[in-house]
Scaffold this motif. Structure first.
Motif, PDB file in Angstrom:
ATOM      1  N   ARG A 199       1.350   4.651   8.949  1.00 37.97           N
ATOM      2  CA  ARG A 199       0.120   5.205   9.504  1.00 37.97           C
ATOM      3  C   ARG A 199      -1.062   4.257   9.359  1.00 37.97           C
ATOM      4  O   ARG A 199      -2.209   4.666   9.459  1.00 37.97           O
ATOM      5  N   GLY A 200      -0.797   2.999   9.065  1.00 35.08           N
ATOM      6  CA  GLY A 200      -1.853   2.004   9.060  1.00 35.08           C
ATOM      7  C   GLY A 200      -2.793   2.054   7.890  1.00 35.08           C
ATOM      8  O   GLY A 200      -3.880   1.494   7.953  1.00 35.08           O
ATOM      9  N   GLN A 201      -2.410   2.716   6.790  1.00 36.85           N
ATOM     10  CA  GLN A 201      -3.304   2.791   5.640  1.00 36.85           C
ATOM     11  C   GLN A 201      -3.193   1.514   4.808  1.00 36.85           C
ATOM     12  O   GLN A 201      -2.106   0.976   4.615  1.00 36.85           O
ATOM     13  N   PRO A 202      -4.315   1.020   4.283  1.00 34.74           N
ATOM     14  CA  PRO A 202      -4.303  -0.251   3.553  1.00 34.74           C
ATOM     15  C   PRO A 202      -3.711  -0.112   2.153  1.00 34.74           C
ATOM     16  O   PRO A 202      -4.037   0.804   1.409  1.00 34.74           O
ATOM     17  N   VAL A 203      -2.817  -1.030   1.809  1.00 36.14           N
ATOM     18  CA  VAL A 203      -2.219  -1.101   0.477  1.00 36.14           C
ATOM     19  C   VAL A 203      -2.305  -2.542   0.003  1.00 36.14           C
ATOM     20  O   VAL A 203      -1.973  -3.471   0.737  1.00 36.14           O
ATOM     21  N   THR A 204      -2.763  -2.725  -1.218  1.00 37.33           N
ATOM     22  CA  THR A 204      -2.777  -4.040  -1.846  1.00 37.33           C
ATOM     23  C   THR A 204      -1.947  -3.953  -3.116  1.00 37.33           C
ATOM     24  O   THR A 204      -2.073  -2.985  -3.869  1.00 37.33           O
ATOM     25  N   VAL A 205      -1.092  -4.951  -3.334  1.00 41.22           N
ATOM     26  CA  VAL A 205      -0.304  -5.010  -4.564  1.00 41.22           C
ATOM     27  C   VAL A 205      -0.605  -6.333  -5.249  1.00 41.22           C
ATOM     28  O   VAL A 205      -0.394  -7.400  -4.677  1.00 41.22           O
ATOM     29  N   GLU A 206      -1.098  -6.250  -6.458  1.00 41.91           N
ATOM     30  CA  GLU A 206      -1.497  -7.424  -7.233  1.00 41.91           C
ATOM     31  C   GLU A 206      -0.582  -7.516  -8.448  1.00 41.91           C
ATOM     32  O   GLU A 206      -0.482  -6.564  -9.227  1.00 41.91           O
TER      33      GLU A 206
END
Length: 338
Positions: free
Chosen positions: A15-22
């Motif tokens: 659904r195009g939601q932003p996810v960042t994995v650090e």
């Protein structure tokens, strides 16, 4: 050239939601830390390991089972507080960023996410845990559940990587479940100081603490009749067998978890039922156990309100609110960086 210790990866969830994995820690670093600790903690006396090694995949499942036992009150009590006061927490904190240390499934945190969502103020959620695989899956699920919320997952050990907490906005750090009780007083003071040093004035800490109570109830919570806590405790020996090429016999150790009156904590122990020598293949060493010798795997400190307030104040955090469940068994405190 040595590979960088961390990486940041941006992706789009469904659904195009932003996810960042650090990522700040890798499996090989975790294994190296276990080898170092096992060498110090198993080959001398007294014998002790950090509770972090209890939580492999099976250990995490067993702990989830523990939280549902009738004797184990902390999870139910903390949820009761969150159900009653999540809206107050969202209002008082004024945060647009929620950070959860040791996030696990973020099950209880969803109560906070709903409360912040109702106020329309939350922009970013930062789950912080040591399992990269688990966090990636959890981050995608959360992004799907909460459209418009930026999920910024951080893979790290909160004993070593607090300096990498994302900055910006007004932040609320949630450290739930009574996990702070696994720190003895000196390490706990260092943890509070390091956490506070990375916060800006106005940033907050939501802290879950288990409270001093009847010794009978405390004992029952960590020595359940079904033996689930005993299986959870012995499982650390399976972790050592797998990761260190060791040959622990799980049946040769008995689970005990008495309350230590002097220190005010429950002490999880594995008691050697016989004199034995355990091979630690990966370390090229042997661990010797006498009959009745103790391997301590966890402490779980219990608190009083004045103690919590004093320890937070020593780190520059001012207590603003204190809530307990109806029975007064567990507490959530809200404090702010001065």
């Amino acid at each position: 050239m040595r590979q960088m210790r961390w990486k940041a990866e941006a992706a789009l969830a469904a659904r195009g939601q932003p996810v960042t994995v650090e990522v700040h820690t890798r499996p090989e670093e975790v294994r190296a830390a276990l080898r170092e600790e096992a060498l110090a903690g198993l080959c001398g006396s007294p014998k002790e390991l950090s509770p972090k090694w209890l939580y492999d995949e099976r250990g995490s499942q067993l702990f989830d089972d523990i939280t549902r036992l009738p004797e184990y009150y902390p999870t139910r009590c903390e949820r009761e507080i969150l159900e009653a006061h999540a809206a107050d927490i969202a209002r008082l904190s004024g945060a647009d960023t929620l950070i959860e240390l040791g996030s696990g499934t973020s099950e209880k945190t969803r109560l906070l996410l709903e409360a912040f969502g109702t106020r329309g103020q939350l922009q970013r959620f930062v789950p912080f845990d040591v399992s990269e695989t688990f966090l990636r899956r959890s981050a995608r699920e959360l992004a799907r559940e909460y459209p418009g919320l930026h999920v910024h997952a951080v893979v790290g050990d909160f004993e070593r990587h607090l300096r990498h907490l994302p900055r910006g906005g007004r932040r609320l750090v949630a450290f739930l479940g009574g996990t702070i009780g696994n720190f003895k007083p000196a390490p706990r003071a260092r943890f509070f100081q390091e956490l506070a040093a990375g916060l800006e004035p106005g940033d907050g800490l939501l802290l879950g603490t288990d409270l001093i109570k009847s010794r009978t109830r405390l004992f029952a919570a960590y020595n359940d009749r079904a033996g689930v806590t005993a299986a959870f405790n012995r499982n650390v020996l399976s972790v050592l067998n797998r990761e260190l090429d060791a040959d622990f016999d799980l049946k040769a150790f008995e689970h005990q978890a008495p309350f230590n009156e002097k220190h005010g904590w429950i002490e999880m122990r594995l008691i050697s039922l016989r004199t034995q020598v355990v091979r630690l293949g990966a370390l090229k060493r042997f661990a010797q156990f006498e009959e009745g010798e103790v391997l301590r795997t966890e402490v779980s400190c219990k608190f009083r309100s004045a103690q919590v307030e004093a320890e937070l104040a020593a780190a520059g955090l001012s207590l603003a609110a204190w809530w307990t469940d109806a029975g007064g068994d567990f507490a959530l405190s809200l404090a702010f960086k001065r």
